[in-house]
Design a protein around this motif. Structure first.
Motif, PDB file in Angstrom:
ATOM      1  N   VAL A 160       0.893  -1.323   0.028  1.00 49.40           N
ATOM      2  CA  VAL A 160      -0.108   0.071  -0.101  1.00 49.40           C
ATOM      3  C   VAL A 160       0.788   1.339   0.091  1.00 49.40           C
ATOM      4  N   ASN A 161       0.806   1.975  -1.143  1.00 48.02           N
ATOM      5  CA  ASN A 161       1.681   3.376  -1.102  1.00 48.02           C
ATOM      6  C   ASN A 161       3.173   2.943  -1.097  1.00 48.02           C
ATOM      7  N   ASN A 162       3.704   1.963  -1.863  1.00 50.24           N
ATOM      8  CA  ASN A 162       4.850   1.509  -1.787  1.00 50.24           C
ATOM      9  C   ASN A 162       5.519   1.027  -0.684  1.00 50.24           C
ATOM     10  N   GLU A 163       4.623   0.812   0.460  1.00 52.69           N
ATOM     11  CA  GLU A 163       4.980   0.099   1.949  1.00 52.69           C
ATOM     12  C   GLU A 163       4.091  -1.194   1.973  1.00 52.69           C
ATOM     13  N   ARG A 164       4.909  -1.985   2.803  1.00 51.10           N
ATOM     14  CA  ARG A 164       4.215  -3.404   3.011  1.00 51.10           C
ATOM     15  C   ARG A 164       3.572  -3.452   4.248  1.00 51.10           C
ATOM     16  N   GLU A 165       2.563  -4.167   4.319  1.00 51.68           N
ATOM     17  CA  GLU A 165       1.814  -4.222   5.566  1.00 51.68           C
ATOM     18  C   GLU A 165       1.592  -5.718   5.530  1.00 51.68           C
TER      19      GLU A 165
END
Length: 77
Positions: free
Chosen positions: A67-72
């Motif tokens: 999500v938005n170049n971040e990993r959750e």
């Protein structure tokens, strides 16, 4: 369509998952695990799908959504 990163207990599990996704018509890519994501074998599978794809007998470890170049983190087996 969501982007996912799946990690595995072994390289064989990653390869099995990759082949199973491909057989289902899901575009997937084998890749080294990103530094911020730990894994037992060092190989992950990137794929895009509407939801997490949980395939038995593939030694799936964790699944992250991008999500938005971040990993959750979203799934622990």
């Amino acid at each position: 369509m969501n982007k996912y990163v799946a990690t595995f207990h072994s390289h064989f599990g990653a390869l099995s998952y990759y082949k199973a996704l491909s057989a289902r018509g899901i575009t997937a890519k084998l890749s080294p695990v990103p530094r911020k994501v730990s894994s037992s074998c060092g190989t992950c599978v990137y794929y895009e799908h509407d939801s997490v794809v949980d395939i038995e007998d593939c030694e799936l470890d964790d699944v992250y959504i991008e999500v938005n170049n971040e990993r959750e983190y979203i799934l622990k087996k």
